[in-house]
Write an enzyme that holds these catalytic residues in place. Structure first.
Site, PDB file in Angstrom:
ATOM      1  N   ASN A   1     -68.143  90.586  31.270  1.00  0.00           N
ATOM      2  CA  ASN A   1     -69.225  91.538  31.502  1.00  0.00           C
ATOM      3  C   ASN A   1     -69.435  91.611  33.014  1.00  0.00           C
ATOM      4  O   ASN A   1     -70.017  90.717  33.606  1.00  0.00           O
ATOM      5  CB  ASN A   1     -70.491  91.033  30.788  1.00  0.00           C
ATOM      6  CG  ASN A   1     -71.675  91.952  30.985  1.00  0.00           C
ATOM      7  OD1 ASN A   1     -71.604  92.935  31.714  1.00  0.00           O
ATOM      8  ND2 ASN A   1     -72.766  91.621  30.324  1.00  0.00           N
TER       9      ASN A   1
ATOM     10  N   ARG B   1     -67.279  94.504  28.333  1.00  0.00           N
ATOM     11  CA  ARG B   1     -68.466  95.330  28.121  1.00  0.00           C
ATOM     12  C   ARG B   1     -68.388  96.507  29.085  1.00  0.00           C
ATOM     13  O   ARG B   1     -68.201  96.323  30.287  1.00  0.00           O
ATOM     14  CB  ARG B   1     -69.725  94.522  28.407  1.00  0.00           C
ATOM     15  CG  ARG B   1     -70.944  95.390  28.314  1.00  0.00           C
ATOM     16  CD  ARG B   1     -72.171  94.684  28.823  1.00  0.00           C
ATOM     17  NE  ARG B   1     -73.311  95.566  28.709  1.00  0.00           N
ATOM     18  CZ  ARG B   1     -74.288  95.635  29.589  1.00  0.00           C
ATOM     19  NH1 ARG B   1     -74.269  94.870  30.651  1.00  0.00           N
ATOM     20  NH2 ARG B   1     -75.286  96.458  29.411  1.00  0.00           N
TER      21      ARG B   1
ATOM     22  N   HIS C   1     -77.819  99.567  25.101  1.00  0.00           N
ATOM     23  CA  HIS C   1     -77.988  98.315  24.331  1.00  0.00           C
ATOM     24  C   HIS C   1     -77.414  98.441  22.921  1.00  0.00           C
ATOM     25  O   HIS C   1     -77.837  97.732  22.011  1.00  0.00           O
ATOM     26  CB  HIS C   1     -79.477  97.914  24.197  1.00  0.00           C
ATOM     27  CG  HIS C   1     -80.214  97.744  25.479  1.00  0.00           C
ATOM     28  ND1 HIS C   1     -81.448  98.294  25.702  1.00  0.00           N
ATOM     29  CD2 HIS C   1     -79.884  97.078  26.610  1.00  0.00           C
ATOM     30  CE1 HIS C   1     -81.872  97.987  26.919  1.00  0.00           C
ATOM     31  NE2 HIS C   1     -80.932  97.243  27.490  1.00  0.00           N
TER      32      HIS C   1
ATOM     33  N   ARG D   1     -88.970  99.324  35.240  1.00  0.00           N
ATOM     34  CA  ARG D   1     -88.772 100.749  34.916  1.00  0.00           C
ATOM     35  C   ARG D   1     -89.973 101.263  34.143  1.00  0.00           C
ATOM     36  O   ARG D   1     -90.531 100.552  33.307  1.00  0.00           O
ATOM     37  CB  ARG D   1     -87.497 100.933  34.096  1.00  0.00           C
ATOM     38  CG  ARG D   1     -86.251 100.606  34.880  1.00  0.00           C
ATOM     39  CD  ARG D   1     -85.020 100.707  34.016  1.00  0.00           C
ATOM     40  NE  ARG D   1     -84.305  99.449  33.955  1.00  0.00           N
ATOM     41  CZ  ARG D   1     -83.434  99.122  33.018  1.00  0.00           C
ATOM     42  NH1 ARG D   1     -83.174  99.956  32.027  1.00  0.00           N
ATOM     43  NH2 ARG D   1     -82.828  97.958  33.044  1.00  0.00           N
TER      44      ARG D   1
ATOM     45  N   GLU E   1     -74.392  89.870  22.021  1.00  0.00           N
ATOM     46  CA  GLU E   1     -73.481  90.975  22.325  1.00  0.00           C
ATOM     47  C   GLU E   1     -72.052  90.470  22.544  1.00  0.00           C
ATOM     48  O   GLU E   1     -71.087  91.143  22.173  1.00  0.00           O
ATOM     49  CB  GLU E   1     -73.983  91.710  23.578  1.00  0.00           C
ATOM     50  CG  GLU E   1     -75.257  92.487  23.307  1.00  0.00           C
ATOM     51  CD  GLU E   1     -76.104  92.732  24.545  1.00  0.00           C
ATOM     52  OE1 GLU E   1     -76.775  91.773  24.999  1.00  0.00           O
ATOM     53  OE2 GLU E   1     -76.108  93.858  25.047  1.00  0.00           O
TER      54      GLU E   1
END
Ligand code: AMP
Length: 398
Positions: A7, A91, A180, A241, A384
């Protein structure tokens, strides 16, 4: 049968190596500050103390070489030769509309990931650097790309098209993509296993709540809506965010305060959210602590977050025409008893009854609803890397 999962960020590289016979993690680690002073590797062989080393790592190719050398090391390693590494899974953040599932990487796939760079300008270039570095160093091992956007490609058009002139979708690819996806896929399927029911029969709202957050409606195992969109700003309040916002606020502020697009982007991505509202920290632990001491802006940030989660759960129950389970995952979802309790309080009308005692759990699988309630509430730690390793095995190893 060993599979490496990679990743890559712009200056970092996370990895895990699995033995897919029993899906055991043999080792994992992180290469940090690639191309910056103070680069280092942290490596942990399962069952051994973590190992750290400061090494000059000027680029991703050197980073990948150092990871492979560490995996071959007599003491820290888990491989005798690189031949044991059967495949590498990567990923990749953005697959646009081209990839609704994981794929074996060839030149055509690399070209599409490159085409998607304007859609994910921070992430896709880093992902490509990792893939190219790995192909250089390990040209004979098949490489697989697993996309964050792929799981959400099943959304119906009325969930992903924005109400602006249609030609912006056709020409500029502006639409909801969602992110996601690997995490939503994993926790929805794991929740179905925990409930002992086929995922095809379930309507699940999955709440991935971390530094970045998204909520998804998963009907019959397929994503039908999700709270992140074209980019990674909308939805619920995140670390830095802003989450849902009226777009005219952005235009108004740019005009009134003479803010240019780049600075506005920085405000929305890096200065807003839990950090921006609380003025304390982007880390929910700090904000929970301040709220427990009655800090009003910390309390406000917590309220905005939990109110937003509750609204999305209700909206997605409506979107699916019902709801069987609510799943909490990622840093906040797995660990914050406060957020789970606040987000679920008020959902009793739909049959979701959180149990305060059962909710007192962190970082492990648990059922936290009152027994016998029509809607289950679950905590499912996400994984993940395991999804990437499984897809890599299934696609690349014959
Ligand atoms: P992630 O991006 O999934 O690593 O999640 C990071 C977020 O999880 C941060 O806001 C952390 O404050 C939050 N988090 C991690 N552990 C806890 C905890 N024990 N209680 C509350 N929030 C936590």
């Amino acid at each position: 049968m060993k599979v490496l999962v990679l990743n890559c960020g712009s200056s970092s590289l996370k990895y895990q190596i699995f033995d897919m016979k029993n899906e055991d993690v043999l080792a994992k680690g992180l290469v940090e500050r690639i191309g910056i002073d103070g680069s280092r590797i942290k490596h942990e062989k399962t069952g051994k103390d973590p190992y750290k080393a400061d090494i000059a790592i000027p680029n991703h190719k050197v980073g990948v070489k150092i990871v492979l050398d560490t995996l071959l090391d007599d003491e820290q390693g888990v491989l005798k030769s690189l031949e044991e590494l059967r495949a590498v899974g990567h990923r990749v953040v953005h697959g646009g509309e081209k990839f609704a599932r994981s794929v074996v990487i060839d030149q055509e796939v690399l070209d599409v990931i490159e085409e998607c760079v304007p859609l994910a300008p921070l992430h896709n270039p880093a992902n490509l650097m990792g893939i190219r570095a790995m192909i250089d160093v390990l040209p004979n091992a098949p490489q697989v790309a697993v996309f964050d956007t792929a799981f959400h490609q099943t959304m119906p058009d009325y969930a992903y098209i924005y109400g602006i002139p249609f030609h912006y979708y056709e020409k500029q690819r502006v639409r909801r993509y969602g992110f996601h996806g690997t995490s939503h896929f994993y926790v929805a399927n794991r929740a179905a296993e925990m409930l002992g029911k086929p995922v095809e029969d379930l309507k699940i709202v999955t709440c991935h709540l971390g530094n970045g957050s998204s909520i998804a409606a998963v009907q019959g195992g397929k994503s039908v809506d999700t709270s992140l969109g074209f980019g990674t700003v909308p939805g619920v309040l995140m670390g830095t965010r802003c989450g849902e916002i009226d777009p005219t606020v952005i235009l108004y502020l740019m005009e009134q305060e003479g803010i240019d697009p780049k600075s506005m982007s920085h405000i929305l991505h890096k200065e807003s959210g839990i950090q921006g509202v609380s003025g304390i920290s982007s880390d929910l632990r700090d904000v929970e602590e301040a709220a427990s001491k009655n800090n009003p802006r910390a309390t406000l940030a917590l309220n905005i977050l939990c109110y937003g989660i509750r609204k999305y759960i209700c909206a997605y129950a409506g979107a699916m025409g019902g709801i069987d389970a609510i799943v909490f995952t990622a840093g906040i979802g797995e660990n914050s008893t406060t957020v789970r309790e606040m987000a679920c309080t008020g959902l009793e009308f739909m049959g979701a009854n959180i149990d305060r005692e059962r909710n007192n759990v962190r970082g492990k699988e648990a059922s936290i609803g009152k027994p016998g309630s029509p809607v289950s509430i679950l905590v499912v730690p996400t994984n993940e890397e395991l999804v990437i390793a499984r897809d890599t095995r299934n696609l690349a190893i014959k």
